[in-house]
Design a protein around this motif. Structure first.
Motif, PDB file in Angstrom:
ATOM      1  N   LYS A 313       0.832  -1.205   0.000  1.00  0.00           N
ATOM      2  CA  LYS A 313       0.000   0.000   0.000  1.00  0.00           C
ATOM      3  C   LYS A 313       0.866   1.255   0.000  1.00  0.00           C
ATOM      4  CE  LYS A 313      -3.746   2.237   2.583  1.00  0.00           C
ATOM      5  NZ  LYS A 313      -4.639   2.151   3.778  1.00  0.00           N
ATOM      6  N   ARG A 314       2.001   1.168   0.689  1.00  0.00           N
ATOM      7  CA  ARG A 314       2.886   2.346   0.798  1.00  0.00           C
ATOM      8  C   ARG A 314       3.749   2.540  -0.446  1.00  0.00           C
ATOM      9  NH1 ARG A 314       5.847   5.859   0.409  1.00  0.00           N
ATOM     10  NH2 ARG A 314       6.878   7.171   2.003  1.00  0.00           N
ATOM     11  N   PHE A 315       4.253   1.446  -1.034  1.00  0.00           N
ATOM     12  CA  PHE A 315       5.224   1.556  -2.118  1.00  0.00           C
ATOM     13  C   PHE A 315       4.708   1.075  -3.477  1.00  0.00           C
ATOM     14  CE2 PHE A 315       8.096   1.017   1.647  1.00  0.00           C
ATOM     15  CZ  PHE A 315       8.669   2.284   1.592  1.00  0.00           C
ATOM     16  N   GLY A 316       3.552   0.420  -3.498  1.00  0.00           N
ATOM     17  CA  GLY A 316       3.054  -0.144  -4.741  1.00  0.00           C
ATOM     18  C   GLY A 316       3.407  -1.618  -4.877  1.00  0.00           C
ATOM     19  N   MET A 322      14.093  -2.084  -4.669  1.00  0.00           N
ATOM     20  CA  MET A 322      13.881  -1.648  -3.297  1.00  0.00           C
ATOM     21  C   MET A 322      14.531  -2.645  -2.334  1.00  0.00           C
ATOM     22  SD  MET A 322      10.147   0.091  -2.976  1.00  0.00           S
ATOM     23  CE  MET A 322      10.757   0.910  -1.505  1.00  0.00           C
ATOM     24  N   LYS A 323      15.076  -2.112  -1.261  1.00  0.00           N
ATOM     25  CA  LYS A 323      15.784  -2.929  -0.273  1.00  0.00           C
ATOM     26  C   LYS A 323      15.135  -2.730   1.092  1.00  0.00           C
ATOM     27  CE  LYS A 323      20.431  -3.333   1.797  1.00  0.00           C
ATOM     28  NZ  LYS A 323      21.805  -2.773   1.758  1.00  0.00           N
ATOM     29  N   ALA A 399      18.791   0.712   3.254  1.00  0.00           N
ATOM     30  CA  ALA A 399      17.454   0.118   3.140  1.00  0.00           C
ATOM     31  C   ALA A 399      16.391   1.199   3.017  1.00  0.00           C
ATOM     32  CB  ALA A 399      17.158  -0.767   4.354  1.00  0.00           C
ATOM     33  N   ASP A 400      15.343   0.886   2.268  1.00  0.00           N
ATOM     34  CA  ASP A 400      14.238   1.831   2.083  1.00  0.00           C
ATOM     35  C   ASP A 400      13.282   1.835   3.272  1.00  0.00           C
ATOM     36  OD1 ASP A 400      14.483   2.877  -0.793  1.00  0.00           O
ATOM     37  OD2 ASP A 400      14.748   0.713  -1.039  1.00  0.00           O
ATOM     38  N   GLN A 421      20.044   7.481  10.334  1.00  0.00           N
ATOM     39  CA  GLN A 421      21.230   7.741   9.522  1.00  0.00           C
ATOM     40  C   GLN A 421      21.411   6.682   8.436  1.00  0.00           C
ATOM     41  OE1 GLN A 421      24.828   7.911  11.844  1.00  0.00           O
ATOM     42  NE2 GLN A 421      26.156   7.792  10.054  1.00  0.00           N
ATOM     43  N   LYS A 422      21.108   5.429   8.778  1.00  0.00           N
ATOM     44  CA  LYS A 422      21.373   4.328   7.861  1.00  0.00           C
ATOM     45  C   LYS A 422      20.255   4.101   6.846  1.00  0.00           C
ATOM     46  CE  LYS A 422      24.604   1.584  10.656  1.00  0.00           C
ATOM     47  NZ  LYS A 422      25.532   1.179   9.582  1.00  0.00           N
ATOM     48  N   LEU A 423      19.007   4.321   7.250  1.00  0.00           N
ATOM     49  CA  LEU A 423      17.889   4.098   6.341  1.00  0.00           C
ATOM     50  C   LEU A 423      17.857   5.162   5.250  1.00  0.00           C
ATOM     51  CD1 LEU A 423      14.906   3.184   8.719  1.00  0.00           C
ATOM     52  CD2 LEU A 423      16.065   1.644   7.114  1.00  0.00           C
ATOM     53  N   THR A 424      17.554   4.744   4.032  1.00  0.00           N
ATOM     54  CA  THR A 424      17.373   5.689   2.936  1.00  0.00           C
ATOM     55  C   THR A 424      16.127   6.536   3.166  1.00  0.00           C
ATOM     56  OG1 THR A 424      18.445   4.177   1.384  1.00  0.00           O
ATOM     57  CG2 THR A 424      17.059   5.903   0.441  1.00  0.00           C
ATOM     58  N   ARG A 425      15.086   5.890   3.704  1.00  0.00           N
ATOM     59  CA  ARG A 425      13.852   6.589   4.043  1.00  0.00           C
ATOM     60  C   ARG A 425      13.505   6.251   5.494  1.00  0.00           C
ATOM     61  NH1 ARG A 425      10.053   5.560  -1.335  1.00  0.00           N
ATOM     62  NH2 ARG A 425      11.703   4.664  -2.640  1.00  0.00           N
ATOM     63  N   PRO A 426      13.030   7.216   6.277  1.00  0.00           N
ATOM     64  CA  PRO A 426      12.739   6.959   7.693  1.00  0.00           C
ATOM     65  C   PRO A 426      11.385   6.275   7.872  1.00  0.00           C
ATOM     66  CG  PRO A 426      12.244   9.240   7.174  1.00  0.00           C
ATOM     67  CD  PRO A 426      12.805   8.639   5.907  1.00  0.00           C
ATOM     68  N   ILE A 427      11.319   5.011   7.496  1.00  0.00           N
ATOM     69  CA  ILE A 427      10.044   4.279   7.530  1.00  0.00           C
ATOM     70  C   ILE A 427      10.236   2.969   8.286  1.00  0.00           C
ATOM     71  CG2 ILE A 427       8.204   3.249   6.149  1.00  0.00           C
ATOM     72  CD1 ILE A 427       9.039   5.077   3.844  1.00  0.00           C
TER      73      ILE A 427
END
Length: 454
Positions: A313-316, A322-323, A399-400, A421-427
């Motif tokens: 739902k969030r990313f399709g 995607m990681k 990671a995404d 810091q490590k995540l590409t997106r804060p999710i």
């Protein structure tokens, strides 16, 4: 007392070690020479907190031995515990071939009176089959069936807390026959478990079939509570309620209590899925459908896909390039058991959508590798999209999003500055509701729990 444990798996090892700890002389049998070799060399083939130390202590004291020698095992114990596996058959019923084979081995080798204890989780009527198998073997040697009595003594051990559960049980259930041999067996079982009843009586004596049913009834009730809360959590997501507030509101009712009211990604392991299925099968064999249990099982299977649905739902639907970091592989904390683990479904579904997974688990990664190799047999290329790392923070690199599947204590209070810091997106997709939504929001983390409302 002299005790034999037939089967040195999870239940057998815990039972043998704990009975040895109480001063009994215990002989653990297993027909798998590799398992016995591991045990005799100081290793333990399963992970269970406190078990390795207890085994080492009692082996050194001469109270615990391991062997593949069937004749020696039967000669040793006045009480013979059958603790072999009862895997689900294709139709969902418990496969009793190993239980019956163990019974036959006892019947072929016994020459003195024995108490035969069904410790494996078995359906109602199994004691009759065990008794019939032993009797048949005794009669072949012109020996009296009065030499043995079959007892049902189901285990109520939680993986990750099995040693503590055995040493300080909520209850001990013993089912015996109302015969002279059954009464003698009852007295021997009373002596064996006397150390566990010093402070107060924990033992419940009943007929054999009631004892057999008690085990399945207990696990079915706990599984029902889990599926019930998962259904409510999914509804909470739809209506904008917070399932944690609901849990506290209903759990405070003394008639309900808080146990097993935690929503998540569904139950797994060796007990709940198998026992719910086996109990339903037993009912069908007697012309009765247990409709509630059918729903419990169906809800649990659906729940394993909930995190995947939230991610989709969030990313399709297309997750190519995607990681995802995934924390927790075992079906629950403090074990390396991967049987029916929700992580297996989640990984398979995300890989199917093109994602790459980097996973970490404190103890289950070796078992997880074996389990995933089985899951990806038909798609070995897909397995190349899954890797494992020894440090949970290393899984986050690039990671995404972070996915939490198992509620290990080590995951409860991570350094969120490092996470961000490590995540590409804060999710974060939290399948065990380890974190508070408002706290994640304050940190700038997009948070997706199970039935949690910001």
């Amino acid at each position: 007392m002299k005790v034999t444990i037939v089967g040195s798996g999870y239940v057998g090892l815990v039972t043998g070690a704990c009975l040895a700890e109480q001063g009994n002389n215990v002989f653990c049998l297993d027909l798998d020479p590799k398992k016995i070799e591991i045990l005799n060399s100081g290793g333990v083939p399963i992970y269970e907190p406190g078990l390795k130390e207890m085994i080492e202590r009692n082996r050194a004291a001469g109270r615990l031995q391991f062997s593949t020698d069937v004749a020696a095992s039967v000669a040793h114990g006045d009480i013979q515990f059958i603790a072999v596996g009862t895997p689900p058959d294709e139709d969902g019923s418990a496969d009793l071939q190993y239980v019956v084979a163990a019974a036959r081995n006892i019947g072929r080798n016994m020459t003195t009176p024995k108490v035969i204890v069904d410790k494996s989780t078995v359906p109602v009527g199994t004691a009759d089959k065990v008794s019939a198998a032993i009797t048949e073997e005794l009669e072949k040697r012109s020996l009296s069936a009065d030499l043995c009595s079959v007892v049902s003594n189901p285990e109520f051990l939680k993986e990750g807390a099995a040693v503590e559960d055995f040493m300080r049980p909520d209850r001990i259930v013993i089912g015996t026959e109302n015969t002279p041999a059954g009464l003698r067996a009852k007295e021997q079982m009373r002596k064996l478990y006397a150390p566990f009843n010093r402070h107060h009586e924990r033992t419940y004596y009943m007929d054999v079939k009631s004892a057999e049913l008690t085990k399945y009834a207990a696990n079915a009730m706990l599984a029902t509570r889990i599926s019930f809360m998962n259904e409510l959590a999914n509804l909470a997501d739809l209506v904008g309620a917070d399932i944690e507030a609901v849990r506290q509101g209903i759990g405070s009712d003394s008639r309900i209590g808080f146990g097993f009211l935690y929503p998540g990604t569904g139950y797994g392991g060796s007990c709940f899925p198998k026992d719910v299925s086996a109990l339903s099968k037993t009912a069908k064999e007697h012309g009765r459908e247990l409709k509630i249990l059918g729903a419990v099982d169906a809800v649990n299977e659906i729940q394993k896909y909930v995190l995947v649905e939230k991610i989709e739902k969030r990313f399709g639907k297309d997750l190519s390039n995607m990681k995802f970091a995934l924390w927790g592989l075992a079906f629950k904390p403090n074990t390396d058991d991967m049987r029916e683990a929700p992580s297996r479904v989640i990984i398979a579904e995300l890989v199917k959508r093109g994602a790459t997974i980097v996973a970490h688990d404190p103890v289950a990664m070796p078992e997880a590798k074996h389990a995933l190799e089985q899951d990806f047999q038909s798609n070995p290329q897909g397995l190349k999209n899954v890797s494992m790392v020894d440090n949970p923070m290393n899984a986050l690199d690039g990671a995404d999003a972070l996915i939490i599947v198992t509620e290990w204590k080590a995951f409860r209070s991570p350094d969120f500055d490092v996470v961000l810091q490590k995540l590409t997106r804060p999710i974060v997709f939290d399948g065990r509701n380890l974190y508070e939504p408002h706290a994640m929001q304050e940190l700038g983390i997009e948070y997706h729990g199970i039935g949690r409302h910001n």
